[in-house]
Design a protein around this motif. Structure first.
Motif, mmCIF file in Angstrom:
data_model
loop_
_atom_site.group_PDB
_atom_site.id
_atom_site.type_symbol
_atom_site.label_atom_id
_atom_site.label_comp_id
_atom_site.label_asym_id
_atom_site.label_seq_id
_atom_site.Cartn_x
_atom_site.Cartn_y
_atom_site.Cartn_z
ATOM 1 N N TYR A 17 -8.660 -5.340 -8.650
ATOM 2 C CA TYR A 17 -9.862 -6.039 -9.130
ATOM 3 C C TYR A 17 -9.466 -7.142 -10.108
ATOM 4 N N ARG A 18 -8.531 -6.838 -10.975
ATOM 5 C CA ARG A 18 -8.038 -7.827 -11.943
ATOM 6 C C ARG A 18 -7.420 -9.024 -11.229
ATOM 7 N N LEU A 19 -6.624 -8.776 -10.195
ATOM 8 C CA LEU A 19 -6.005 -9.877 -9.462
ATOM 9 C C LEU A 19 -7.062 -10.691 -8.729
ATOM 10 N N PHE A 20 -8.001 -10.001 -8.078
ATOM 11 C CA PHE A 20 -9.071 -10.703 -7.360
ATOM 12 C C PHE A 20 -9.853 -11.613 -8.302
ATOM 13 N N CYS A 21 -10.294 -11.085 -9.432
ATOM 14 C CA CYS A 21 -11.088 -11.873 -10.383
ATOM 15 C C CYS A 21 -10.266 -12.994 -11.002
ATOM 16 N N SER A 22 -8.985 -12.754 -11.240
ATOM 17 C CA SER A 22 -8.128 -13.790 -11.818
ATOM 18 C C SER A 22 -7.954 -14.953 -10.856
ATOM 19 N N ILE A 23 -7.733 -14.651 -9.584
ATOM 20 C CA ILE A 23 -7.595 -15.707 -8.580
ATOM 21 C C ILE A 23 -8.887 -16.511 -8.488
ATOM 22 N N ALA A 24 -10.018 -15.797 -8.429
ATOM 23 C CA ALA A 24 -11.311 -16.468 -8.312
ATOM 24 C C ALA A 24 -11.602 -17.314 -9.547
ATOM 25 N N ALA A 25 -11.363 -16.778 -10.740
ATOM 26 C CA ALA A 25 -11.639 -17.507 -11.977
ATOM 27 C C ALA A 25 -10.787 -18.768 -12.073
ATOM 28 N N SER A 26 -9.520 -18.666 -11.690
ATOM 29 C CA SER A 26 -8.628 -19.816 -11.746
ATOM 30 C C SER A 26 -9.100 -20.924 -10.804
ATOM 31 N N GLY A 27 -9.473 -20.549 -9.583
ATOM 32 C CA GLY A 27 -9.934 -21.546 -8.623
ATOM 33 C C GLY A 27 -11.204 -22.236 -9.080
ATOM 34 N N GLU A 28 -12.126 -21.460 -9.646
ATOM 35 C CA GLU A 28 -13.386 -22.041 -10.117
ATOM 36 C C GLU A 28 -13.135 -22.971 -11.302
#
Length: 262
Positions: A18-29
Motif C-alpha cells: 500500500y505504501r509503494l502504491f500510494c508513493s508511486i501515485a503521489a509522485s506522479g500526481e
C-alpha cells in the motif's frame, strides 16, 4: 481466479505494498501538478485564455498527490522512494512525449505547437487515468478507507479528459487538425508501451513484497503483455479520437478542495 478487485484488495491490505502504491501515485500526481503550473505560467499570448484551466488542472493534480500522502499518514506510513522503472511520467518524457522538463524550467514563452503537444499528451494520459479510476471506483468506491478518495479523484480525471477533448477540438477548428492527430498518434503508441513497462515493473515489485508464487506473477505478466498486444493492434484508437464531451467547460471554475485529506 485473479481479478482486478482481488489484486487491489491484496495491495491495500498490506502496509508495504500500500505504501509503494500510494508513493508511486503521489509522485506522479505531484509531477503533473508542477508541469501544469509551469505551462500555465508560460502560455503564449495567443492562448492566455487557457491559463485558468491549466492552473486548475495543476491544482487538481497537486490535490491528488496530497490525498495519497494523507492516505499513507492515516496508517502511520511514510512515503518510500519510487523505483525509476515505475515512474510513468519520467519514462514518457524520456521517449520525447509531452513537454520536456528542461523546456518548462526556462522562463521562455511556449509556442502554440507546444500547447497542442501538451493538450494531446494530456488527452492520452488522462484517458488512461480516467479508465483506471473508473475501475477502482467500480470495485472500491464504497471502501471505508480509500472509497472517498477514489470517488473524488475519479470525478476530477473525468473533468480533465473532457477538458482535453474540448480544447483540442477548438484548436482543430482553428486549423490545427492534422498536427493534433499526428501528435495524438505518436503519444498513444508511446504511452501504451510505457504503460506496459510500468505495469510489469509495478507488479514485479508487488509480487516480491507480497511473496506471490511464480505462477501468479507469470499469469499477471502475461495478462499485461496481452493487453499491450490488443492496444498496439487496435486499442490505441480510443486514445486519439476526439468528441465533444458531455461535461462542457469542465475546468472552468476553481479547483475543488479536499480538507479532509490535508
Amino acid at each position: 481466479m485473479i481479478s482486478a478487485r482481488s489484486l487491489f484488495q491484496e495491495i491495500v491490505d498490506n502496509d508495504n505494498s500500500y505504501r509503494l502504491f500510494c508513493s508511486i501515485a503521489a509522485s506522479g500526481e505531484a509531477q503533473g501538478g508542477w508541469e501544469n503550473g509551469r505551462i500555465a505560467a508560460l502560455l503564449p499570448a495567443s492562448l492566455r485564455d487557457l491559463a485558468p484551466k491549466v492552473t486548475r488542472h495543476g491544482a487538481d493534480e497537486d490535490k491528488h498527490g496530497r490525498i495519497f500522502q494523507a492516505l499513507m499518514r492515516r496508517r502511520g506510513l511514510t512515503p518510500t522512494d519510487v523505483p525509476e522503472e515505475t515512474d510513468y511520467t519520467m519514462l514518457l518524457e524520456r521517449r520525447g512525449i509531452g513537454l520536456a522538463h528542461d523546456k518548462l524550467r526556462r522562463d521562455e514563452p511556449l509556442t502554440e505547437l507546444d500547447v497542442i503537444t501538451y493538450l494531446a499528451h494530456s488527452r492520452v494520459t488522462e484517458q488512461r487515468a480516467a479508465e483506471q479510476m473508473a475501475m477502482l471506483k467500480k470495485h472500491f468506491g464504497d471502501h471505508p478507507e480509500v472509497g472517498k478518495a477514489v470517488r473524488m479523484i475519479a470525478n476530477d480525471e473525468d473533468n480533465h479528459l473532457a477538458y482535453c477533448h474540448e480544447e483540442l477540438l477548438g484548436l482543430a477548428r482553428a486549423g490545427h487538425g492534422r498536427t493534433i492527430q499526428r501528435i495524438l498518434r505518436e503519444c498513444a503508441h508511446a504511452e501504451i508501451a510505457v504503460y506496459r513497462d510500468v505495469s510489469l515493473a509495478v507488479m514485479d515489485h508487488m509480487g516480491r513484497i507480497l511473496r506471490w508464487p511464480k505462477a501468479k506473477s507469470a499469469v499477471l505478466a502475461a495478462g499485461i503483455r496481452a493487453m499491450y498486444g490488443y492496444e498496439r493492434l487496435i486499442g490505441w484508437r480510443r486514445m486519439v479520437t476526439l468528441r465533444m464531451p458531455e461535461r462542457r467547460n469542465a475546468l472552468g471554475g476553481p479547483a475543488t478542495s479536499a480538507p479532509e485529506f490535508v
